[in-house]
Design an enzyme around this catalytic site. Structure first.
Site, short mmCIF file in Angstrom:
data_model
loop_
_atom_site.label_atom_id
_atom_site.label_comp_id
_atom_site.label_asym_id
_atom_site.label_seq_id
_atom_site.Cartn_x
_atom_site.Cartn_y
_atom_site.Cartn_z
N GLU B 44 0.85 -1.19 0.00
CA GLU B 44 0.00 0.00 0.00
C GLU B 44 0.89 1.25 0.00
OE1 GLU B 44 -2.23 0.17 3.62
OE2 GLU B 44 -3.53 1.80 2.95
N LYS B 126 -8.89 2.37 -1.98
CA LYS B 126 -9.29 1.72 -0.73
C LYS B 126 -10.73 2.07 -0.40
CE LYS B 126 -6.90 1.40 3.74
NZ LYS B 126 -5.73 1.98 4.42
N TYR B 132 -8.88 4.80 13.55
CA TYR B 132 -8.78 4.46 14.96
C TYR B 132 -7.32 4.11 15.22
CZ TYR B 132 -9.05 -0.03 12.60
OH TYR B 132 -8.84 -1.06 11.72
N CYS B 162 -5.50 -3.21 2.08
CA CYS B 162 -5.34 -3.24 3.54
C CYS B 162 -6.64 -3.34 4.34
CB CYS B 162 -4.53 -2.02 3.97
SG CYS B 162 -3.72 -2.24 5.57
N THR B 436 16.48 7.45 26.46
CA THR B 436 16.53 6.09 27.00
C THR B 436 15.35 5.72 27.90
OG1 THR B 436 17.88 6.82 28.85
CG2 THR B 436 19.04 6.09 26.87
#
Lengths: 585, 585
Positions: B44, B126, B132, B162, B436
């Site tokens: 995609e 699509k 979401y 997808c 980190t």
């Protein structure tokens, strides 16, 4: 024609403070009753605040909203206000919704209810969901497919929510079909420069389309990067302005509106063709048939729209004041450089929370000019702010004893030492740190990460440099017109801008003149023009290439910038969303 | 039954690098042709990269995608690949769309095209748009309403994108109605722990629903906070797994699939009922009718799914490597404290870019224990990293000469001095700063803004502390199994975690034990349970109240945290979106 007295309560909710928001609803309902209103309306999601973002997906939060809606209905009746219909925005869920991929968890709805006689008389949900600019409502809400129509004193009132007015078809189309006399909309419509003109025009157009008078109540106050400006209004069925509330302040706009008597036969439930590819059912609820009592008509109240600079300035003050208050701070701290950006931010802060709550640091380095400290001290004196002078040369020296840096790294070090001093005193004393960068800097990355960009709230992050000067001049002129000392020293406005991080540095070493830069940034950032279109619009090709590169490469910095109120265009935090990693420019 | 040779090219695009992405398509198409494939499919939006975010709304970017699609079609033919159908995701726009409030500007579409014979043979878009979690596609795209069906060597192949697989109805339903032999989907499906199991089950179920074999090609590589893991697969019409590609690495998965011969009569254009409230038109395109040549069948390739720790670790290495590379850095720098978080980040960095490109700073303060520097030095030695030791006491002293701070402010000062040193050397030498902090810290706000949270990329920001230990042990065990020296000193794994910002400090002074904390954070952050549900789930009520407060109040810090790869759940940058200003907990 019957005359109804409509009260629009443009109140300042805080997201998540359901108890406090419910108190506001009770207090302003009392005022509306005292003013003899036949109905009072509160903004969209007034009970929960707006926008609630992912809180909408939390079951417990929806439960809390629903419980508060019921308890507010009883409380109003207990308070003797059961006879006043109270229209209030809240968070609901679609009943019986089945979980499904692609639907928000729990099927929340951006809802509106009418409280009457101690109970919830009717509820419905927003039909059109905005999902552009600052809005993400497909993420959070399931659309509604019903239009409530209240019969109040013999008049039919249709009730819709915010975006239902902005998009074609939907509740407006159905309001016409059922012959509503008034279309009432509850809104949480964020401020944007000159949006008040757009709203009036929109309301007038939709009133004509609906064949009904239109009442529009909007939220007030700051919520993270959004500022709601009120500006509630009422137009008649021909689109003529009948009443308008003030901007940026809580208010009850009470208006007598002549409205047509409803047909004896109530409209059927439909479904009606909503002219947007959907169908909408109508729920007709009779609250009262008897006409309104005779009473002396109220004079019409039409607040004058603010002029452009006043409006932007008020948005900045409102956004700053509410960010401080709603996050539980009592004071702010910032670094005053003597330049115009920090001078304007200090002035906004002083207007927002009072000069006695504004703490400033004057942090000269070996490169600071004499006028930097003088201009900052003059501003402190004029406004009565707290100030502390801390030369930073020794601290710079302590770093330079340990690491070997020069050029940009050495310039950034100074800005970061200042950022650390401000943060340290914020941590020690609990002041909110205000960041003083403007939109032109933020766009081009002309700032130091963790240096001048450090802080909790950035009042002018959406204000281009040229507008920073405009607002400063405007604020000084306002003071002069009132016979007060202008708060900002003239020298801070007129001197050439400089970061003062190396000897003799001025902004124009690195950037074009701000009038040229801001015009280009407007076309690139707000209008989203590509390279060729920018050149075609008359911008210098070499400058276009350079500025596009600067803007695109600074995305990583902007992502770490504090929030600030959206005012002039696409706010970098809230409604311009680009990848950091990208090879496109 | 005819046997087709299908090649799935799981490639690593970079957002905006249309030229580079087009080169990838040409290169991998060549390999597919060399492998004798009858068709090759790319992910995609392989041509533009994914997600493009607001670039979709820029006219010039859509134009560039369209121009590249056409030029890629010609280039493939020029390269002698005109006879190979190449299925490729790209960015298109809906033809003839009229601007309208509520529709994305320019009506962009998440599209897929088939390049054949030097031209674009068919294009579609699509149908189901996810909005979401990490997806915001209602902001960017207009849904498609057509399903292309290619007749290739006498077999009918339907092509979808997808999310069309994840939601009910739509292209899957129509593929069955038109009797497609193969449903081919192009994907940019981001990694999430254990998602590979979900994908296989989904593909198997949809294959059965469509009554067709299913080929699934997925993107690979890091893009800001997303990591795509490949894991392309092919199942037969009964849902049985035929082939599976590796995770986190570019690959060409070539599979021979037996597919039913298409009916002589092609399917009509419809529209067909898509069983989701919409109708879909079918565009049938004949590429070739002649059957595939006889050839020796390829052995099936089924990559073993990785075990959980290996998979997460690979996602972190991939995300870090691509962020460094795609943003044009050649080296990284980080502060090594001797603790486990920075030890793991250094190891990930070393695996991602090579130890010779990893620069570390050892920055002890007066409160640092002896083992801090020793453990850090041991790690440096084991991995062959660059290291520089800079005691910070003098710099702390220079600040304390100027400002009067204590308690938390004094603790934060030390962390900020370290952050500044890392940033200064980053600015001086052009290293990317790695942050980190882990997810448990980030969730509870147990970090210093502009201190340990400073940096450009945060490899373990989505890794809870308990998983930090798990990954460290796993990585050491991997090394041991290969007869190598374990990269992480045992003492960094086993000693009690401490920020070492005051004498004798350990994390458990401020936080509960990490196993208890992480379990609670999982239920609050990932599962979004409210207070009562958390208590009902068995968490200590007092701890629930405390942790909810910590998490909610740290939102302002998280907003300024650097990006990092999503791996274990709701990434704080990308898919947990809550207001800063909120009184709800």
């Amino acid at each position: 024609m019957p005359r109804l007295r409509i009260a629009l309560a443009q109140t300042n909710s805080c997201v998540g403070d359901i108890t406090g928001n419910a108190d506001l609803i009770a207090q302003w309902s009392r005022r509306a009753a005292d003013a003899g209103a036949d109905l009072v309306a509160f903004p969209e999601m007034a009970l929960t605040g707006y926008p609630v973002e992912d809180l909408a997906l939390r079951e417990s939060f929806v439960d809390a909203s629903l419980a508060a809606l019921e308890s507010t209905a009883s409380r109003l009746a207990t308070d003797g206000l059961g006879g006043l219909p109270v229209v209030v925005g809240y968070l609901d869920r679609e009943p019986g919704a089945v979980p499904r991929v692609g639907r928000p968890a729990g099927a929340p709805q951006d809802a509106v209810a009418v409280l009457y006689g101690g109970r919830v008389a009717v509820r419905s949900a927003k039909h059109h969901l905005p999902n552009y600019g600052v809005f993400d409502e497909f993420r959070y809400f399931v659309p509604g497919d019903r239009l409530p129509v209240l019969r109040l004193r013999g008049v039919d009132i249709a009730v819709a929510v915010c975006e239902d007015l902005w998009q074609e078809g939907g509740p407006v189309a159905v309001a016409r079909q059922v012959g509503a006399g008034l279309l009432l909309t509850v809104n949480a419509s964020p401020y944007e420069r000159d949006k008040d003109d757009v709203r009036l025009e929109l309301c007038a157009r939709r009133a004509v389309e609906a064949g009904a008078a239109l009442a529009y109540v909007n939220m007030v106050g700051g919520q993270d990067e959004l500022v709601f400006d009120g500006d509630s209004l009422v137009v008649d069925a021909a689109g003529k302005l009948l009443a308008r509330g003030p901007q940026f302040t809580e208010d009850l706009l009470v208006t007598d509106v002549e409205l047509p008597e409803a047909a004896a036969e109530p409209p059927g439930p439909g479904p009606y063709d909503a002219a947007d590819g959907t169908r909408i059912r109508v729920e007709h609820v009779v609250l009262s048939q008897d006409p309104a009592p005779e009473r002396a008509p109220l004079p019409a109240r039409i607040a004058e729209p603010m002029e452009s600079a006043a409006e932007i300035y008020a948005a900045l003050v409102t956004g700053t004041r509410d960010y401080v208050r709603k996050n539980g701070f009592r004071s702010v701290i910032l670094n005053l450089s003597g330049g115009i950006d920090s001078a304007l931010v200090a002035t906004i802060a002083s207007d927002a929370v009072g000069p006695e709550r504004v703490y400033t640091l004057l942090l000269p380095s070996r490169y600071s000019s004499d006028h930097s400290v003088q201009d900052a001290e003059e501003l402190v004196k004029r406004q009565g702010l707290h100030a502390q002078l801390i030369p930073i040369a020794d601290i710079v020296g302590a770093f330079e004893d340990r690491i070997d840096i020069d050029g940009l790294a050495a310039e950034n070090l100074q800005a970061r030492i200042r950022g650390m001093l401000v943060m340290s005193l914020s941590n020690q004393h609990g002041h909110l740190v205000l960041t003083t960068g403007n939109k032109s800097e933020l766009a081009t990355g002309y700032s130091t990460l963790y240096g001048d960009s450090a802080g909790g709230f950035a009042p002018i992050k959406d204000v281009p440099k040229t507008v920073v000067w405009e607002l400063s001049r405007w604020r000084n002129a306002q003071a002069e017109a009132r016979g007060e000392v202008p708060p900002i020293p003239e020298n801070s406005i007129t001197k050439p801008p400089s970061a003062e991080l190396r000897p003799g540095q001025v902004d124009t070493d690195s950037l074009p003149a701000y009038d040229i830069l801001d015009a280009l940034l407007h076309d690139y950032v707000e209008r989203d023009l590509g390279r060729d279109a920018l050149v075609a619009a008359g911008h210098d090709p070499a400058l276009v290439d350079r500025v596009i590169r600067l803007v695109d490469r600074a995305e990583y910095k902007r992502r770490q910038y504090p929030p600030g109120p959206k005012v002039t265009g696409r706010n970098f935090g809230r409604d311009r969303r680009l990848p950091i990693t990208s090879r496109w420019s």
